[in-house]
Design a protein around this motif. Structure first.
Motif, short mmCIF file in Angstrom:
data_model
loop_
_atom_site.label_atom_id
_atom_site.label_comp_id
_atom_site.label_asym_id
_atom_site.label_seq_id
_atom_site.Cartn_x
_atom_site.Cartn_y
_atom_site.Cartn_z
N GLY A 32 0.65 -1.24 -0.07
CA GLY A 32 0.00 -0.04 0.15
C GLY A 32 1.01 1.23 0.02
N THR A 33 2.26 1.12 0.21
CA THR A 33 2.92 2.25 0.04
C THR A 33 3.74 2.59 -1.10
OG1 THR A 33 3.27 1.90 2.63
CG2 THR A 33 4.74 3.53 1.59
N PRO A 34 3.47 3.79 -1.88
CA PRO A 34 4.13 3.82 -2.95
C PRO A 34 5.59 4.26 -2.87
CG PRO A 34 2.11 5.32 -2.92
CD PRO A 34 2.63 4.59 -1.57
N GLY A 35 6.59 4.00 -3.77
CA GLY A 35 7.80 4.27 -3.66
C GLY A 35 8.01 5.53 -3.71
N TRP A 36 7.43 6.72 -4.12
CA TRP A 36 7.60 8.14 -4.25
C TRP A 36 7.39 8.76 -2.93
CZ3 TRP A 36 2.94 10.19 -2.79
CH2 TRP A 36 1.79 9.52 -3.35
N MET A 37 6.58 7.84 -2.25
CA MET A 37 6.20 8.29 -0.67
C MET A 37 7.29 7.84 0.23
SD MET A 37 2.92 7.22 1.38
CE MET A 37 1.72 7.95 0.43
N LEU A 38 8.16 7.25 -0.28
CA LEU A 38 9.60 6.77 0.77
C LEU A 38 10.61 7.34 0.33
CD1 LEU A 38 8.76 2.81 1.25
CD2 LEU A 38 8.37 4.75 2.82
N ARG A 39 10.73 7.74 -0.90
CA ARG A 39 11.95 8.23 -1.53
C ARG A 39 12.72 9.42 -1.19
NH1 ARG A 39 10.29 7.63 -6.65
NH2 ARG A 39 11.32 5.65 -6.78
N PRO A 40 11.85 10.49 -0.48
CA PRO A 40 12.73 11.64 0.13
C PRO A 40 13.44 11.22 1.32
CG PRO A 40 10.18 12.10 -0.61
CD PRO A 40 10.35 10.78 -0.66
N ALA A 41 13.05 10.14 2.03
CA ALA A 41 13.92 9.58 3.20
C ALA A 41 15.16 9.18 2.90
CB ALA A 41 12.94 8.55 3.85
N LEU A 42 15.44 8.70 1.70
CA LEU A 42 16.76 8.30 1.17
C LEU A 42 17.68 9.48 0.88
CD1 LEU A 42 15.70 5.43 -1.41
CD2 LEU A 42 16.24 5.07 1.05
N ARG A 43 17.04 10.67 0.81
CA ARG A 43 17.74 11.65 0.38
C ARG A 43 18.45 12.42 1.81
NH1 ARG A 43 13.36 13.79 -2.59
NH2 ARG A 43 13.12 12.79 -4.69
N VAL A 44 17.98 12.03 3.09
CA VAL A 44 18.38 12.41 4.39
C VAL A 44 19.93 11.58 4.46
CG1 VAL A 44 18.24 12.08 6.84
CG2 VAL A 44 16.14 12.61 5.20
N PRO A 45 20.97 12.54 4.71
CA PRO A 45 22.19 12.09 5.02
C PRO A 45 22.43 10.99 5.69
CG PRO A 45 22.27 14.47 4.96
CD PRO A 45 20.84 14.01 4.83
N GLY A 46 23.00 9.63 5.33
CA GLY A 46 23.15 8.71 5.99
C GLY A 46 22.21 7.54 5.84
#
Length: 278
Positions: free
Chosen positions: A101-115
């Motif tokens: 139920g969770t789209p990838g674009w909903m999670l992608r911003p978290a991957l940009r957080v350093p580390g």
């Protein structure tokens, strides 16, 4: 999440125990999902598909019924076997529905957080997913940790959180919504399924074949349906062993048919963003 996964005081309504803290937790997850969808719709014009929205709703509703009502009460106060059903519901129904139920674009911003990106890539490697989930299952079914969780509510909270979190990891190689954190290729998924069925079976055999009660909390509980504590324990072990193992063989069959239908490159065809070659 802590409150959602283990209530403190039930409020009985017409025989169905409702733990209001679970309603608050599930509502918070739904609100977070709705907020992220609203933000991305305004920013990028993206929104969850109808299938994703229904999967997320199904996961939250299933979580509600697993953590409230008769199943919860039997699990916490009466039957080890009911507790095993509750755990299987969280692992094999709630976790994959939440991932689907969770789209990838909903999670992608978290991957940009350093580390975060490197840690996420390491944590979602199939070998790590396999090891973390199975070590967790084995550890929590040892008499010491299990009895501690039954006696101490905060420990029980941690137990349920770990089941949920590691179950999401376990399903990641099949269902990853992010090409940045890719799924396994189809042959790898089939091997992963086969290997995944082995550790849970070992734990289940250990419980089923024990000649004494491993979990004293159920030995002192009121008897339900005429089951003795040892019979209840054996039934719980069989529930983990047979339905728990069959799930992986069902998934293996689904993966095989998807692989045979697509007939494309093994790695590419398994990914979330795969499109048939023209």
């Amino acid at each position: 999440m802590l409150f959602m996964l283990h209530p403190n005081e039930p409020a009985n309504s017409a025989g169905f125990s409702i733990h209001w803290s679970t309603i608050i937790g599930i509502g918070a997850l739904a609100a977070l999902y709705w907020w992220r969808a609203r933000v991305e719709r305004k920013r990028e014009g993206q929104r969850p598909t109808r299938r994703q929205a229904w999967a997320l709703a199904g996961g939250l509703v299933t979580m509600f019924f697993a953590l409230n009502g008769p199943l919860h009460d039997l699990s916490d106060y009466d039957l080890f076997s009911a507790h095993m059903i509750q755990h299987l519901v969280l692992i094999f129904l709630v976790a994959p529905l939440l991932v689907l139920g969770t789209p990838g674009w909903m999670l992608r911003p978290a991957l940009r957080v350093p580390g975060v990106g490197p840690v996420a890539r390491w944590l979602t490697r199939p070998t790590i997913c396999f090891a973390v989930f199975n070590v967790m299952v084995a550890a929590w079914h040892l008499p010491g940790p299990y009895n501690l969780a039954m006696a101490v509510h905060p420990v029980h909270i941690v137990e349920h959180l770990m089941f949920m979190a590691t179950a999401v990891l376990m399903w990641w190689p099949f269902l990853s919504p992010l090409p940045e954190l890719p799924r396994l290729a189809y042959p790898g998924q089939m091997l992963y399924c086969f290997l995944m069925s082995i550790p849970m079976s070992i734990v289940a055999i250990y419980i089923t074949m024990a000649d004494h009660v491993l979990y004293p909390a159920y030995e002192m509980a009121p008897r339900v349906w005429g089951l003795t504590p040892l019979e209840d324990q054996q039934l719980g072990g069989l529930i983990m062993w047979i339905p728990g193992g069959l799930v992986f063989y069902v998934v293996m069959s689904i993966v095989f048919f998807k692989w045979s239908q697509r007939g494309e490159d093994h790695a590419a065809a398994a990914q979330v963003d795969w499109r048939p070659a023209r």
